[in-house]
Write a protein that holds these residues in place. Structure first.
Motif, PDB file in Angstrom:
ATOM      1  N   SER A   1      -9.348 -24.591  28.981  1.00  0.00           N
ATOM      2  CA  SER A   1      -8.031 -24.070  29.063  1.00  0.00           C
ATOM      3  C   SER A   1      -7.206 -23.908  27.943  1.00  0.00           C
ATOM      4  CB  SER A   1      -7.244 -23.923  30.345  1.00  0.00           C
ATOM      5  OG  SER A   1      -6.716 -25.204  30.423  1.00  0.00           O
ATOM      6  N   ILE A   2      -6.238 -22.945  27.837  1.00  0.00           N
ATOM      7  CA  ILE A   2      -5.302 -22.931  26.659  1.00  0.00           C
ATOM      8  C   ILE A   2      -3.866 -22.730  27.272  1.00  0.00           C
ATOM      9  CG2 ILE A   2      -4.343 -22.196  24.611  1.00  0.00           C
ATOM     10  CD1 ILE A   2      -7.164 -21.233  24.096  1.00  0.00           C
ATOM     11  N   GLY A   3      -2.755 -23.513  27.144  1.00  0.00           N
ATOM     12  CA  GLY A   3      -1.424 -23.232  27.315  1.00  0.00           C
ATOM     13  C   GLY A   3      -0.868 -22.186  26.755  1.00  0.00           C
ATOM     14  N   THR A   4       0.305 -22.184  26.240  1.00  0.00           N
ATOM     15  CA  THR A   4       0.996 -21.031  25.631  1.00  0.00           C
ATOM     16  C   THR A   4       0.526 -20.672  24.419  1.00  0.00           C
ATOM     17  OG1 THR A   4       3.107 -21.258  27.023  1.00  0.00           O
ATOM     18  CG2 THR A   4       3.223 -20.314  24.897  1.00  0.00           C
ATOM     19  N   MET A   5       0.254 -19.515  23.761  1.00  0.00           N
ATOM     20  CA  MET A   5      -0.148 -19.264  22.555  1.00  0.00           C
ATOM     21  C   MET A   5       0.796 -18.245  21.888  1.00  0.00           C
ATOM     22  SD  MET A   5      -4.394 -18.348  23.328  1.00  0.00           S
ATOM     23  CE  MET A   5      -4.788 -18.594  21.641  1.00  0.00           C
ATOM     24  N   GLY A   6       0.973 -18.407  20.708  1.00  0.00           N
ATOM     25  CA  GLY A   6       1.864 -17.590  19.991  1.00  0.00           C
ATOM     26  C   GLY A   6       1.723 -17.210  18.557  1.00  0.00           C
ATOM     27  N   TRP A   7       2.584 -16.271  18.160  1.00  0.00           N
ATOM     28  CA  TRP A   7       2.334 -16.058  16.723  1.00  0.00           C
ATOM     29  C   TRP A   7       3.623 -16.144  16.165  1.00  0.00           C
ATOM     30  CZ3 TRP A   7      -2.069 -14.112  14.286  1.00  0.00           C
ATOM     31  CH2 TRP A   7      -2.939 -13.898  15.284  1.00  0.00           C
ATOM     32  N   TYR A   8       3.452 -16.736  14.888  1.00  0.00           N
ATOM     33  CA  TYR A   8       4.657 -17.170  13.974  1.00  0.00           C
ATOM     34  C   TYR A   8       4.485 -16.706  12.686  1.00  0.00           C
ATOM     35  CZ  TYR A   8       5.693 -20.971  17.325  1.00  0.00           C
ATOM     36  OH  TYR A   8       6.006 -21.777  18.523  1.00  0.00           O
ATOM     37  N   ARG A   9       5.308 -16.260  11.938  1.00  0.00           N
ATOM     38  CA  ARG A   9       5.127 -16.045  10.274  1.00  0.00           C
ATOM     39  C   ARG A   9       6.191 -16.657   9.590  1.00  0.00           C
ATOM     40  NH1 ARG A   9       8.008 -10.056  11.360  1.00  0.00           N
ATOM     41  NH2 ARG A   9      10.207 -10.498  11.652  1.00  0.00           N
ATOM     42  N   GLN A  10       5.761 -16.673   8.301  1.00  0.00           N
ATOM     43  CA  GLN A  10       6.447 -17.341   7.276  1.00  0.00           C
ATOM     44  C   GLN A  10       6.330 -16.579   5.914  1.00  0.00           C
ATOM     45  OE1 GLN A  10       4.699 -21.375   6.581  1.00  0.00           O
ATOM     46  NE2 GLN A  10       6.821 -22.098   5.857  1.00  0.00           N
ATOM     47  N   THR A  11       7.427 -16.632   5.207  1.00  0.00           N
ATOM     48  CA  THR A  11       7.683 -16.059   3.882  1.00  0.00           C
ATOM     49  C   THR A  11       7.902 -17.361   2.807  1.00  0.00           C
ATOM     50  OG1 THR A  11       9.798 -15.705   4.280  1.00  0.00           O
ATOM     51  CG2 THR A  11       8.271 -13.765   4.677  1.00  0.00           C
ATOM     52  N   PRO A  12       7.376 -16.841   1.659  1.00  0.00           N
ATOM     53  CA  PRO A  12       7.725 -18.169   0.609  1.00  0.00           C
ATOM     54  C   PRO A  12       9.198 -18.610   0.583  1.00  0.00           C
ATOM     55  CG  PRO A  12       6.295 -16.484  -0.361  1.00  0.00           C
ATOM     56  CD  PRO A  12       6.813 -15.954   1.138  1.00  0.00           C
ATOM     57  N   GLY A  13       9.255 -19.780   0.521  1.00  0.00           N
ATOM     58  CA  GLY A  13      10.707 -20.622   0.662  1.00  0.00           C
ATOM     59  C   GLY A  13      11.352 -20.626   1.835  1.00  0.00           C
ATOM     60  N   ASN A  14      10.850 -19.847   3.069  1.00  0.00           N
ATOM     61  CA  ASN A  14      11.410 -20.042   4.217  1.00  0.00           C
ATOM     62  C   ASN A  14      10.660 -20.758   5.224  1.00  0.00           C
ATOM     63  OD1 ASN A  14      13.849 -18.251   3.564  1.00  0.00           O
ATOM     64  ND2 ASN A  14      12.086 -16.722   3.472  1.00  0.00           N
ATOM     65  N   GLN A  15      11.439 -21.274   6.393  1.00  0.00           N
ATOM     66  CA  GLN A  15      10.757 -21.878   7.492  1.00  0.00           C
ATOM     67  C   GLN A  15       9.790 -20.786   8.344  1.00  0.00           C
ATOM     68  OE1 GLN A  15      13.914 -23.884   9.647  1.00  0.00           O
ATOM     69  NE2 GLN A  15      13.408 -25.769   8.598  1.00  0.00           N
ATOM     70  N   ARG A  16       9.048 -21.302   8.865  1.00  0.00           N
ATOM     71  CA  ARG A  16       7.876 -20.772   9.804  1.00  0.00           C
ATOM     72  C   ARG A  16       8.865 -20.365  10.947  1.00  0.00           C
ATOM     73  NH1 ARG A  16       2.273 -22.999  10.700  1.00  0.00           N
ATOM     74  NH2 ARG A  16       2.423 -22.999   8.189  1.00  0.00           N
ATOM     75  N   GLU A  17       8.812 -19.001  11.442  1.00  0.00           N
ATOM     76  CA  GLU A  17       9.869 -18.352  12.444  1.00  0.00           C
ATOM     77  C   GLU A  17       8.896 -18.026  13.405  1.00  0.00           C
ATOM     78  OE1 GLU A  17      12.148 -15.133  11.260  1.00  0.00           O
ATOM     79  OE2 GLU A  17      10.752 -13.818  10.820  1.00  0.00           O
ATOM     80  N   LEU A  18       9.189 -18.094  14.946  1.00  0.00           N
ATOM     81  CA  LEU A  18       8.613 -17.673  16.036  1.00  0.00           C
ATOM     82  C   LEU A  18       8.578 -16.105  16.201  1.00  0.00           C
ATOM     83  CD1 LEU A  18       7.200 -18.077  18.603  1.00  0.00           C
ATOM     84  CD2 LEU A  18       9.543 -18.247  19.641  1.00  0.00           C
ATOM     85  N   VAL A  19       7.323 -15.523  16.337  1.00  0.00           N
ATOM     86  CA  VAL A  19       7.453 -14.106  16.528  1.00  0.00           C
ATOM     87  C   VAL A  19       7.450 -13.645  17.908  1.00  0.00           C
ATOM     88  CG1 VAL A  19       6.009 -12.090  16.065  1.00  0.00           C
ATOM     89  CG2 VAL A  19       6.466 -13.860  14.288  1.00  0.00           C
ATOM     90  N   ALA A  20       6.182 -14.300  18.770  1.00  0.00           N
ATOM     91  CA  ALA A  20       5.972 -13.950  20.060  1.00  0.00           C
ATOM     92  C   ALA A  20       5.257 -14.975  20.600  1.00  0.00           C
ATOM     93  CB  ALA A  20       5.462 -12.593  20.398  1.00  0.00           C
ATOM     94  N   THR A  21       5.584 -15.394  21.967  1.00  0.00           N
ATOM     95  CA  THR A  21       4.432 -16.081  22.614  1.00  0.00           C
ATOM     96  C   THR A  21       4.076 -15.552  23.872  1.00  0.00           C
ATOM     97  OG1 THR A  21       6.344 -17.393  23.656  1.00  0.00           O
ATOM     98  CG2 THR A  21       5.747 -18.202  21.702  1.00  0.00           C
ATOM     99  N   VAL A  22       2.969 -15.982  24.597  1.00  0.00           N
ATOM    100  CA  VAL A  22       2.362 -15.616  25.664  1.00  0.00           C
ATOM    101  C   VAL A  22       1.688 -16.652  26.547  1.00  0.00           C
ATOM    102  CG1 VAL A  22       0.032 -14.714  24.931  1.00  0.00           C
ATOM    103  CG2 VAL A  22       0.671 -14.112  26.933  1.00  0.00           C
ATOM    104  N   ALA A  23       2.472 -17.290  27.668  1.00  0.00           N
ATOM    105  CA  ALA A  23       1.937 -18.153  28.509  1.00  0.00           C
ATOM    106  C   ALA A  23       0.859 -18.065  29.279  1.00  0.00           C
ATOM    107  CB  ALA A  23       2.983 -18.466  29.260  1.00  0.00           C
ATOM    108  N   GLY A  24       0.270 -18.902  29.809  1.00  0.00           N
ATOM    109  CA  GLY A  24      -0.899 -18.841  30.611  1.00  0.00           C
ATOM    110  C   GLY A  24      -0.895 -17.896  31.742  1.00  0.00           C
ATOM    111  N   ASP A  25       0.202 -17.767  32.294  1.00  0.00           N
ATOM    112  CA  ASP A  25       0.612 -16.618  33.420  1.00  0.00           C
ATOM    113  C   ASP A  25       0.734 -15.351  32.928  1.00  0.00           C
ATOM    114  OD1 ASP A  25       3.868 -17.712  34.236  1.00  0.00           O
ATOM    115  OD2 ASP A  25       3.132 -17.076  32.370  1.00  0.00           O
TER     116      ASP A  25
END
Length: 121
Positions: A30-54
């Motif tokens: 099984s897998i817990g929460t899955m998510g998408w993040y994004r990153q541009t050059p010189g910047n920190q990775r930022e959260l885009v969206a997540t979906v939990a197991g439920d």
């Protein structure tokens, strides 16, 4: 060993759409929460969206109403439907799973290698 592999990135014009996929491979229970993040050059990775197991979801304010995250637990896959894309959505998009359970162990904070999304103006 568990791996996350993203696909679906590419070049699209402003206002266009893309659908990203991320498939988890391995002897997964099984897998817990899955998510998408994004990153541009010189910047920190930022959260885009997540979906939990439920199935509960979270979106960054910048993508609310334009992006939709979903998952198929039978395929251990998470999707990100991106509509009304803007040049500022250009980034490398990374898939994440906070917990991946196998019969032997639990892997925490697993990342894919990323897929490039480029939105032209």
């Amino acid at each position: 060993q568990v791996q996350l592999v993203e696909s679906g990135g590419g070049l699209v014009q402003t206002g266009g759409s893309l659908r990203l996929s991320c498939a988890a491979s391995g002897n997964i229970f099984s897998i817990g929460t899955m998510g998408w993040y994004r990153q541009t050059p010189g910047n920190q990775r930022e959260l885009v969206a997540t979906v939990a197991g439920d199935g509960s979801t979270y979106y960054a304010d910048s993508v609310k109403g334009r992006f939709s995250i979903s998952r198929d637990n039978t395929k251990n896959t998470v999707y990100l439907q991106m509509n009304s894309l803007k040049p500022e959505d250009t980034a490398v998009y990374f898939c994440n799973a906070d917990r991946v359970y196998t019969p032997r162990t639990m892997y925490s904070d697993t990342w894919g290698r990323g897929t490039q999304v480029t939105v032209s103006s």
